[in-house]
Design an enzyme around this catalytic site. Sequence first.
Site, PDB file in Angstrom:
ATOM      1  CD  GLU A 197      -2.871  -1.315   2.266  1.00  0.00           C
ATOM      2  OE1 GLU A 197      -2.303  -1.532   3.360  1.00  0.00           O
ATOM      3  OE2 GLU A 197      -4.108  -1.258   2.140  1.00  0.00           O
ATOM      4  CD  GLU A 201      -3.237  -6.392   3.874  1.00  0.00           C
ATOM      5  OE1 GLU A 201      -3.294  -7.208   2.923  1.00  0.00           O
ATOM      6  OE2 GLU A 201      -2.684  -5.277   3.773  1.00  0.00           O
TER       7      GLU A 201
HETATM    8  C1  3H9 Z   1      -1.245  -4.929   7.141  1.00  0.00           C
HETATM    9  O1  3H9 Z   1      -0.306  -4.593   6.484  1.00  0.00           O
HETATM   10  C2  3H9 Z   1      -2.459  -4.091   7.355  1.00  0.00           C
HETATM   11  C3  3H9 Z   1      -2.553  -2.913   6.418  1.00  0.00           C
HETATM   12  O2  3H9 Z   1      -3.163  -3.302   5.199  1.00  0.00           O
HETATM   13  C4  3H9 Z   1      -3.404  -1.816   6.942  1.00  0.00           C
HETATM   14  C5  3H9 Z   1      -3.003  -1.164   8.232  1.00  0.00           C
HETATM   15  C6  3H9 Z   1      -3.852   0.019   8.555  1.00  0.00           C
HETATM   16  N1  3H9 Z   1       4.708  -7.219  11.780  1.00  0.00           N
HETATM   17  O3  3H9 Z   1       8.007 -14.994   9.038  1.00  0.00           O
HETATM   18  P1  3H9 Z   1       9.409 -14.798   9.499  1.00  0.00           P
HETATM   19  C7  3H9 Z   1       8.224 -10.914  12.280  1.00  0.00           C
HETATM   20  S1  3H9 Z   1      -1.263  -6.398   7.959  1.00  0.00           S
HETATM   21  C8  3H9 Z   1       5.439  -7.564  12.848  1.00  0.00           C
HETATM   22  O4  3H9 Z   1       9.961 -15.776  10.451  1.00  0.00           O
HETATM   23  P2  3H9 Z   1      10.320 -15.217   6.805  1.00  0.00           P
HETATM   24  C9  3H9 Z   1       7.935 -12.376  12.571  1.00  0.00           C
HETATM   25  O5  3H9 Z   1       7.021 -12.508  13.622  1.00  0.00           O
HETATM   26  C10 3H9 Z   1       0.316  -7.123   7.591  1.00  0.00           C
HETATM   27  N2  3H9 Z   1       6.321  -8.585  12.838  1.00  0.00           N
HETATM   28  O6  3H9 Z   1      10.425 -14.643   8.267  1.00  0.00           O
HETATM   29  C11 3H9 Z   1       9.319 -12.887  12.914  1.00  0.00           C
HETATM   30  O7  3H9 Z   1       9.590 -12.491  14.245  1.00  0.00           O
HETATM   31  P3  3H9 Z   1      10.454 -13.430  15.218  1.00  0.00           P
HETATM   32  C12 3H9 Z   1       0.375  -7.696   6.237  1.00  0.00           C
HETATM   33  C13 3H9 Z   1       6.457  -9.258  11.705  1.00  0.00           C
HETATM   34  O8  3H9 Z   1      11.526 -14.750   6.094  1.00  0.00           O
HETATM   35  C14 3H9 Z   1      10.224 -12.084  11.994  1.00  0.00           C
HETATM   36  O9  3H9 Z   1       9.458 -10.927  11.609  1.00  0.00           O
HETATM   37  N3  3H9 Z   1       1.623  -8.405   6.077  1.00  0.00           N
HETATM   38  C15 3H9 Z   1       5.727  -8.962  10.563  1.00  0.00           C
HETATM   39  O10 3H9 Z   1      10.012 -16.681   6.842  1.00  0.00           O
HETATM   40  C16 3H9 Z   1      10.623 -12.820  10.743  1.00  0.00           C
HETATM   41  O11 3H9 Z   1       9.462 -13.325  10.113  1.00  0.00           O
HETATM   42  C17 3H9 Z   1       1.752  -9.715   6.371  1.00  0.00           C
HETATM   43  O12 3H9 Z   1       0.803 -10.376   6.744  1.00  0.00           O
HETATM   44  C18 3H9 Z   1       4.813  -7.888  10.616  1.00  0.00           C
HETATM   45  N4  3H9 Z   1       4.074  -7.507   9.552  1.00  0.00           N
HETATM   46  O13 3H9 Z   1       9.050 -14.515   6.151  1.00  0.00           O
HETATM   47  C19 3H9 Z   1       3.131 -10.317   6.181  1.00  0.00           C
HETATM   48  N5  3H9 Z   1       6.062  -9.825   9.574  1.00  0.00           N
HETATM   49  O14 3H9 Z   1      11.764 -13.535  14.558  1.00  0.00           O
HETATM   50  C20 3H9 Z   1       3.502 -11.130   7.370  1.00  0.00           C
HETATM   51  C21 3H9 Z   1       6.998 -10.631  10.095  1.00  0.00           C
HETATM   52  O15 3H9 Z   1      10.450 -12.690  16.513  1.00  0.00           O
HETATM   53  N6  3H9 Z   1       4.846 -11.634   7.307  1.00  0.00           N
HETATM   54  N7  3H9 Z   1       7.243 -10.304  11.378  1.00  0.00           N
HETATM   55  O16 3H9 Z   1       9.707 -14.749  15.282  1.00  0.00           O
HETATM   56  C22 3H9 Z   1       5.203 -12.677   6.517  1.00  0.00           C
HETATM   57  O17 3H9 Z   1       4.420 -13.215   5.756  1.00  0.00           O
HETATM   58  C23 3H9 Z   1       6.606 -13.190   6.652  1.00  0.00           C
HETATM   59  O18 3H9 Z   1       7.106 -12.757   7.886  1.00  0.00           O
HETATM   60  C24 3H9 Z   1       7.584 -12.697   5.559  1.00  0.00           C
HETATM   61  C25 3H9 Z   1       9.025 -13.148   5.921  1.00  0.00           C
HETATM   62  C26 3H9 Z   1       7.173 -13.343   4.218  1.00  0.00           C
HETATM   63  C27 3H9 Z   1       7.568 -11.221   5.432  1.00  0.00           C
END
Ligand code: 3H9
Length: 701
Positions: free
Chosen positions: A105, A125
Amino acid sequence: MSNAVSYELSGAIAVLTIDNPPVNALGLAVRQGLVEGIERAETDSQADAVLLIGAGRTFPAGADIREFGKPPVDPYLPEVVARIEACTKPVIAAMHGTALGGGLEVGLSAHYRIADKSTRIGLPEVNLGILPGAGGTQRTTCIAGAKATLDLATSGKPIDANAAHALGIIDRIADGDLKDAALTYAHELITAGAAPRPSGKRDEGLADETANRAAIDATRATLSKRARGQFAPFRIVDCVEVALEKPISEGLAFEREQFLACMGTPQRQGMIHAFFAERTCTKVPEASRAQPRPLKQIAVIGGGTMGAGITVAALNAGLPVVMVERDAESIARGQANVEKVYDGMIKKGRMDDAGKAKHMALYTPATEYSAMSDCDLIIEAVFENLEVKQDVFRQLDQIAKPGAVLATNTSYLDVDAIANVTSRPQDVIGLHFFSPANIMKLLEIVVPSDPADDAVATGFALAKLLKKTPVRAANKDGFIGNRIYKAYGLCATYMMEDGASPYAIDKAIYDFGYPIGIFQVHDLAGMDISWANRKRLAASRNSEERYSAVQDKMCEAGHFGQKTGRGMYVYPEGARKGEENPDVLKIISDEQARLGITPRDFTQDEIMRRYMAAMVNEGAKVLQEGVALRPSDIDVVALYGYGFPRYRGGPMKYADMYGLENLLADLREFEKEDAYFWKPADLLVDLVANGRSFEDLNKES
Ligand code: 3H9
C-alpha cells in the site's frame, strides 16, 4: 527524522530509506519517519523527486502486526499513504523482497514503482482476519481491475514481480542493483518532466465494467465455499465493488470502516494468534543450544502410503532419498507409490514429465540396509508395531554411520523403547508425519528422555527444509495431537451413545468451521486402526473409564469406513461423500438398549460445548505433563494436523476467548455425569483460580 527512516540526497533525488529490521514493518517510528521525510523533501529545494526504498532484506512486509489490538497511535497508515500520494514531487517506490500488505500500500501510494525481479508482492491481510486497510483494495482496483485485486486480496497469496508488472502494478523491473536502477528511473522521470501520478486517480482498471462485474460475482460465489464462516474475505469483495462504483475518497472511507470492523472480530484475534504461534513453535530449548547436524542425504524405510509421502516431501525439497523395502516386489510397490503422486500432479497440469524426472533423479530404491550407510538421517516408516520397529532399529544400529539421526515415524509408540534397543539412544528421535505426508504441514518432533540436542535440532532443520510446521512433543502415548484427538473423539462417541446422531455431531463440527466432522475423519482414516489401538490398550484401560463398544461392533460387522465402502456413512461405488448408514444407527440403538440408556436430544450448541471442553481439558493435561511446551504449540498441532479452523486460532486460544472460567464451569457440569472423563485438569483449575489465561503461559514460555 525518526531513526527508522533516513533521508539523504542523491543528486536531485531525496532517498528515504526504511530501516526497521527484520521486515521493515510499518510501526509508529516508520510511519512518522515517512511523513517527516516527504515533508522535508517537498521543502528541500535541491530535491526534484523522492525515492522510497527498504534497507536490508525487504521493502516493508506490512503494518506492524504486534501493534494490532493496542490503541492506534497517529499517524495511522491511511494518513501516511495519503500524505505520500499527495506529495507535490514525484515519488518512486523501489521494492524488493516481500512488499506485502501495508508495504504494497505504501508502494501504491508512490507515483511510480520499480521492483527487483525477485520481489514478491501481495495483500495477505486476509490471512490475519483483516483486509488491506490503507487503500490496497481501492488503488489496486484503479490500476489493475477487480479480478487482479480480488485474487490478491482474497487469496492472500503473493505474486512475483513479472506478474505484477504485467498487471501494471509495477512499472519497471530493475536490471542489476535496485537502488542504482531506481535512481536512474527517477532521473529519467525528472528529465521527462513526469508529474506526480496518484494511483487513486488512475482508471485503467475500471475500464472493463463487464469483466469487473463478473469478477465480483465469481469471487462471491467461490468464497461461499472457500471462505465459509469467515468475515474478512466477503468485506474485501464489498470494498472492491465500491472501488468500481464510487469516487476514490468514498472508497477509501468505506475500506477504512470495513477494516475497523474486521479488527473488532474474534477472527482477527484468532488468526493473528495463529500467525505468531506458527513461528513460536520452532523455538525449542534443544535448537537454541545446538546447531543441527548436516542433512545432505536421507533414507526412508518403508514404501507404504506414509513412507512414500515422506519420500515425496523430501524429494520436493531437493533432498536425495534412499528408499528401503524388504524385497524387490515391495520396493517396486514403494516406487510406484512415489511415482503415483507425481503422475497425479502431471494429470492435474501441476507438473510436467521433466519435473517428475528431476525429482525421481534424487530417488534411489534399495532392498539392503547397507544402502543407507551414508545417510545423515534415516526415517523408519514401517508397520505401527513396537517389536517390528525395534527390530528395524537393531539393524539400523549396525549399519548407520556414526552421527546419523535415526527417526521413527510412530504415531503412538514409546520412542524410548525404540531408542533403547540401539547402542546410541541419544541419536534417536520421533518424527510423526501426518498423512498424506507430502501435503500435511504438521510434523510432531518427539523428544525421548535423553536425546542429543543436535539430534533434536536436526529434526527442526528437516521440518524447515520440507516446509513443514514442527511442534516439539515429549514422548508420551499419542504425543500431542493424537492424545487430544482421542479425548474429543471419545466425547463424540459418548454423545452418540447418549442420543446425539453421529450426523448431527458431524454437522455441528462442520458448522463450527472444520472441513469435515469427526466421524467422517474416522471413515477416512479407517476405523480398523483405532480398533487395533483400543485392543492394544485394553489391558491398561482404567476400570473407571466409560467404554463405548459401538465402534468395535461396527468394525466386527466390517464397517471400517471408506476402505470398505461403509463406516459411519455408506459410500456408494467410488463416492467420497457418504450417506447415513442405517446399520450403524441400529448398532447404536442396540447398544443403548443393552446399556439401559434413554437417548436424549443434544442441541448443536451443547455438542460443541462438550466437544471443545473435552479438547481443551485434554490440552491442559498435555501441558501440565510437559508433553507440549506451550499452549500455542497445541494450537498449531490442531490447526495444521487436525483441521481446526484457523480463524478460531486453535483450541487453547478459543478457550481463552470463551473464558477459562466458563470452560471450567462446563467441565464441572459434565463432571456430574462422568467424573472420570470430565475431571478438570489441575492446570485449568489453577489458571482460573489465579485469573490467568493460556496466553499468560505462552508469554512465559
Ligand atoms: C497490514 O499490512 C495491514 C494494512 O493493510 C493496513 C493497516 C492500517 N509485523 O516470518 P518470518 C516478524 S497487515 C510484525 O519468520 P520469513 C515475525 O514474527 C500485515 N512482525 O520470516 C518474525 O519475528 P520473530 C500484512 C512481523 O523470512 C520475523 O518478523 N503483512 C511482521 O520466513 C521474521 O518473520 C503480512 O501479513 C509484521 N508484519 O518470512 C506479512 N512480519 O523472529 C507477514 C513478520 O520474533 N509476514 N514479522 O519470530 C510474513 O508473511 C513473513 O514474515 C515474511 C518473511 C514473508 C515477510
